[in-house]
Write a protein that holds these residues in place. Sequence first.
Motif, PDB file in Angstrom:
ATOM      1  N   ASP A   1      -8.812   4.423  -1.801  1.00 55.83           N
ATOM      2  CA  ASP A   1      -8.189   3.141  -1.431  1.00 55.83           C
ATOM      3  C   ASP A   1      -7.621   2.153  -3.035  1.00 55.83           C
ATOM      4  OD1 ASP A   1      -8.001   0.731   0.400  1.00 55.83           O
ATOM      5  OD2 ASP A   1      -9.444  -0.078  -1.173  1.00 55.83           O
TER       6      ASP A   1
ATOM      7  N   ILE B   1      -6.801  -2.424   3.688  1.00 52.49           N
ATOM      8  CA  ILE B   1      -7.804  -1.686   2.993  1.00 52.49           C
ATOM      9  C   ILE B   1      -8.312  -0.761   3.940  1.00 52.49           C
ATOM     10  CG2 ILE B   1      -8.929  -3.789   1.608  1.00 52.49           C
ATOM     11  CD1 ILE B   1     -10.880  -3.919   3.831  1.00 52.49           C
ATOM     12  N   GLY B   2      -8.639   0.487   3.160  1.00 53.62           N
ATOM     13  CA  GLY B   2      -9.006   1.771   3.598  1.00 53.62           C
ATOM     14  C   GLY B   2     -10.659   1.437   4.253  1.00 53.62           C
ATOM     15  N   THR B   3     -10.905   2.136   5.580  1.00 55.44           N
ATOM     16  CA  THR B   3     -11.898   1.924   6.329  1.00 55.44           C
ATOM     17  C   THR B   3     -12.920   3.435   6.275  1.00 55.44           C
ATOM     18  OG1 THR B   3     -10.947   2.291   8.426  1.00 55.44           O
ATOM     19  CG2 THR B   3     -11.526  -0.011   7.427  1.00 55.44           C
ATOM     20  N   ALA B   4     -12.107   4.502   6.401  1.00 53.96           N
ATOM     21  CA  ALA B   4     -12.494   5.777   6.475  1.00 53.96           C
ATOM     22  C   ALA B   4     -11.658   6.805   5.918  1.00 53.96           C
ATOM     23  CB  ALA B   4     -12.929   6.023   7.944  1.00 53.96           C
TER      24      ALA B   4
ATOM     25  N   GLY C   1      -8.374   8.756   8.237  1.00 55.03           N
ATOM     26  CA  GLY C   1      -9.479   7.677   8.321  1.00 55.03           C
ATOM     27  C   GLY C   1      -8.769   6.617   9.245  1.00 55.03           C
TER      28      GLY C   1
ATOM     29  N   ARG D   1       0.887  -1.234  -0.209  1.00 55.72           N
ATOM     30  CA  ARG D   1      -0.125  -0.106   0.260  1.00 55.72           C
ATOM     31  C   ARG D   1       1.017   1.271   0.002  1.00 55.72           C
ATOM     32  NH1 ARG D   1      -5.302   0.543   1.136  1.00 55.72           N
ATOM     33  NH2 ARG D   1      -6.027   2.367   1.708  1.00 55.72           N
TER      34      ARG D   1
ATOM     35  N   VAL E   1     -14.325   9.923   2.106  1.00 56.38           N
ATOM     36  CA  VAL E   1     -15.362   8.870   1.966  1.00 56.38           C
ATOM     37  C   VAL E   1     -16.878   9.443   2.380  1.00 56.38           C
ATOM     38  CG1 VAL E   1     -15.026   7.369   3.724  1.00 56.38           C
ATOM     39  CG2 VAL E   1     -16.167   6.506   1.703  1.00 56.38           C
TER      40      VAL E   1
ATOM     41  N   THR F   1      -7.384   2.159   8.315  1.00 57.37           N
ATOM     42  CA  THR F   1      -7.412   0.970   7.587  1.00 57.37           C
ATOM     43  C   THR F   1      -7.743  -0.158   8.639  1.00 57.37           C
ATOM     44  OG1 THR F   1      -5.121   0.560   8.022  1.00 57.37           O
ATOM     45  CG2 THR F   1      -5.682   1.614   5.883  1.00 57.37           C
ATOM     46  N   SER F   2      -8.015  -1.410   7.689  1.00 54.75           N
ATOM     47  CA  SER F   2      -8.013  -2.439   8.357  1.00 54.75           C
ATOM     48  C   SER F   2      -7.511  -3.797   7.564  1.00 54.75           C
ATOM     49  CB  SER F   2      -9.519  -2.684   9.057  1.00 54.75           C
ATOM     50  OG  SER F   2     -10.355  -2.840   7.612  1.00 54.75           O
TER      51      SER F   2
ATOM     52  N   GLU G   1      -8.110   7.317   3.194  1.00 52.68           N
ATOM     53  CA  GLU G   1      -7.731   5.977   3.052  1.00 52.68           C
ATOM     54  C   GLU G   1      -8.715   4.984   2.082  1.00 52.68           C
ATOM     55  OE1 GLU G   1      -4.875   4.440   3.561  1.00 52.68           O
ATOM     56  OE2 GLU G   1      -3.902   5.005   5.588  1.00 52.68           O
ATOM     57  N   ARG G   2      -9.950   5.382   2.610  1.00 53.06           N
ATOM     58  CA  ARG G   2     -11.084   4.590   1.964  1.00 53.06           C
ATOM     59  C   ARG G   2     -11.617   5.318   0.781  1.00 53.06           C
ATOM     60  NH1 ARG G   2     -15.662   1.818   3.648  1.00 53.06           N
ATOM     61  NH2 ARG G   2     -16.965   1.300   1.904  1.00 53.06           N
TER      62      ARG G   2
END
Length: 594
Positions: free
Chosen positions: A219, A209-212, A194, A91, A402, A196-197, A215-216
């Motif tokens: 992504d 992966i981006g969650t918020a 934001g 990433r 996002v 990731t997870s 980053e989201r």
Amino acid sequence: MIRTPLRPLARILQARLNGQNPDVIERENLRLRHEAARDKARSRAEVRLLFLGLSFFMMFMVIGARMGLLASTEPSEPRSALPGHEISANRADITDRDGRILATNIQTYALYAHPQDMIDPMHVAEELVRIFPDMDEDALKRRFTDGRKFMWIRRKLSPEQMQAVHDIGDPGLLFGPREMRLYPNGHLASHILGGTSFGAEGVASAEVIGTAGIERAMDARLRDPAQSEPLQLSIDMTVQAAITEVLNTGMKMMNSKGAAAVLMDVHTGEVISLVSLPDFDPNDRPAPILTGDPGDSPLFNRAVQGVYELGSTFKIFTVANAMQLGLVGPDTIIDGNAPLIWGKYRIKEFQNHNYGIQTVTQVIENSSNVGTARIALEVGAQRQQAFMRSLGLFDPTPVELVEAPGAKPIVPARWPEIVTITTSYGHGIAASPMHLAAAYSTIANGGYRVTPTLLHRTQTPEMPQVVATDVAHKAVDMLRMVVTNGTASFADVPGYQVGGKTGTADKPDPQGGYYNDKVVNTFASVFPTSAPQYALVVTLDEPSDNTLSVPRRSAGWTAVPVAAEIIRRVAPLMGLRPIETQPAAQLRADLPEE
């Protein structure tokens, strides 16, 4: 099939005539037949042996070639992946406008177990609970002995935890390498980044992966191997840290439950800083709250998701619209006698002031509701809506978060004359601080529509002109007069020619109506007004200055001092040189307000 007899009649008769034994003929035919069968079988066996030999030869050639290929390649561990899907763990980094790291990757390990390989599962469970106190010892023992062959124990390990697990020494505990996202600045810019997870996971790698946040929103770009170079944001980390510190202090001093600040380049739309408080650490992103007001969560981005009535900050749009249409000028006389009776409604001034006859400039200086209402009625509903729409106040901001598409301004469904009046001074219509910063940037840069962005721009984009240049300049001059003569005297930072507009709006009560003692205060500013470069919007949620016996909740006493301190701190950081100016008059006890 034709069978040849062993005793042909013709030869038997001939042999008898010649006095020979007929049995000799039979034995001779039988011998010849056996010899033919042996020759046929030998031929078939030779063909089979040849085919078998060629098959073995080809297999040994393939094996030899494969062994040679393996011997010539670099050794590597096998990768575990989902069927038909390769896990991509790379990433791209995220940096600020000067290349300083905001988000990067570090190598870490995950802990998993093969319970069937454990020597002493009970002892392992006890030791793991000592290392990870949040684990349930009984649950671990049950899972280690229920016959399963694989189980995850920890997705991420610190080096100290990894060493402690290693010291247990049980062969059923295994480590899998992986990359994880690291935010080295902690809380700084958390609402921008934001978090990731992990997505698809294997024992040797995991998909981040981006969650918020960005980053989201970005992504796909961050995960694209073809775009491995860092994603460069428009944020200045030094400015972001300074604004966060000042805003956090101001929020506490003003007893506010939350705060937001947006600093924007008026010519490019680049967001130099975006702060929302309270914030969080994206390295340990908290879970969203499931009850109560979502706006109370530290995950809530007040600068983008927060849609508020921004009060009198909208008055400059009403005046700019009227000047654009040629209806008024800065010195046009307006009847500001209060209250203004319109049907069953009474339009009053803050604390029941009555500013009487005043110029358009004085309407903005005094933050006159009645004067602004009269100007709006001359503009009319349709032209008022068209102007606000041209400033982007009816649509979600296109900023690369996002959360942004869901933060659509709240616009009245119907637009009678009373809505034209209330909207002219920022009531009955709600937008985010990001909307307000973009609209003020449009006024400040000479009237060119600004599209806010969190990505660093190397050149100024093409922007449509929605406000005439001379009108925009006159509006900026009025904003300067608000600071030197009007409701925002505390914002007069020596040397930086600050212009702006205060806004105090009562908070809507979810049960209906408005609270009597809860407000949202905003100060929208541009600086330096002689050649505007930046727009700053500061918003405080439920502030109250309690230094005197009577709480003061207007923006002039709360949001303005905080914004002034931000400008005082960050202007030198951005390379702005002070300009010799005369300071504004000292704030009077009867300071006019919204």
